[in-house]
Motif scaffolding. Structure first.
Motif, PDB file in Angstrom:
ATOM      1  N   GLU A  46       4.590  -5.191  -8.498  1.00  0.00           N
ATOM      2  CA  GLU A  46       4.005  -4.566  -7.316  1.00  0.00           C
ATOM      3  C   GLU A  46       3.301  -3.292  -7.752  1.00  0.00           C
TER       4      GLU A  46
ATOM      5  N   HIS B 130       0.047  -0.483  -6.442  1.00  0.00           N
ATOM      6  CA  HIS B 130      -0.615   0.000  -5.229  1.00  0.00           C
ATOM      7  C   HIS B 130      -2.018   0.448  -5.575  1.00  0.00           C
TER       8      HIS B 130
ATOM      9  N   ARG C 246      -3.707   2.389   1.798  1.00  0.00           N
ATOM     10  CA  ARG C 246      -2.929   2.096   0.590  1.00  0.00           C
ATOM     11  C   ARG C 246      -2.497   0.632   0.681  1.00  0.00           C
TER      12      ARG C 246
ATOM     13  N   ALA D  56      -0.628  -2.676  -1.061  1.00  0.00           N
ATOM     14  CA  ALA D  56       0.338  -3.145  -2.051  1.00  0.00           C
ATOM     15  C   ALA D  56      -0.202  -4.436  -2.659  1.00  0.00           C
TER      16      ALA D  56
END
Length: 114
Positions: A6, A8, A24, A26
């Protein structure tokens, strides 16, 4: 046990407004589903599409189903998400997407290399 990736990225939501909105996002990859990536936006909207589409779209325009990706200049990429209600156009710095792809390849190679 597989390692979920993960990262960002800061995205620019492209609209006809004089100023853009940032979000933002992910960027997710699960080796349990090795051929796809997921982009999760604030508010709970998530898109899944082939990892190969993301890689191809960073070099040249590419589309599969409701997702289209293309390079925009030398340092940015545009991702379009199509729905029956309209189109969301989102701009990313290419380096964020390349970094994400590298992280995914560190945990699982592309299907064509298996």
């Amino acid at each position: 046990m597989s390692t979920v990736v993960e990262d960002h990225a800061l995205a620019r939501i492209v609209t006809d407004a004089p100023q853009y909105r940032s979000a933002r996002v992910a960027l997710r990859y699960d080796p349990g589903d090795p051929d796809s990536v997921r982009f999760a936006f604030p508010g709970g909207r998530e898109w899944a599409f082939p990892r190969a589409l993301l890689e191809t779209g960073l070099r040249a325009p590419a589309r599969l189903g409701d997702v289209e990706i293309w390079p925009c200049g030398r340092v940015q990429a545009v991702v379009e998400f199509h729905t029956p209600d309209g189109v969301a156009v989102v701009q990313f710095d290419t380096t964020s997407l390349i970094r994400f792809l590298r992280h995914t390849y560190a945990v699982a190679t592309p299907a064509t290399q298996r």
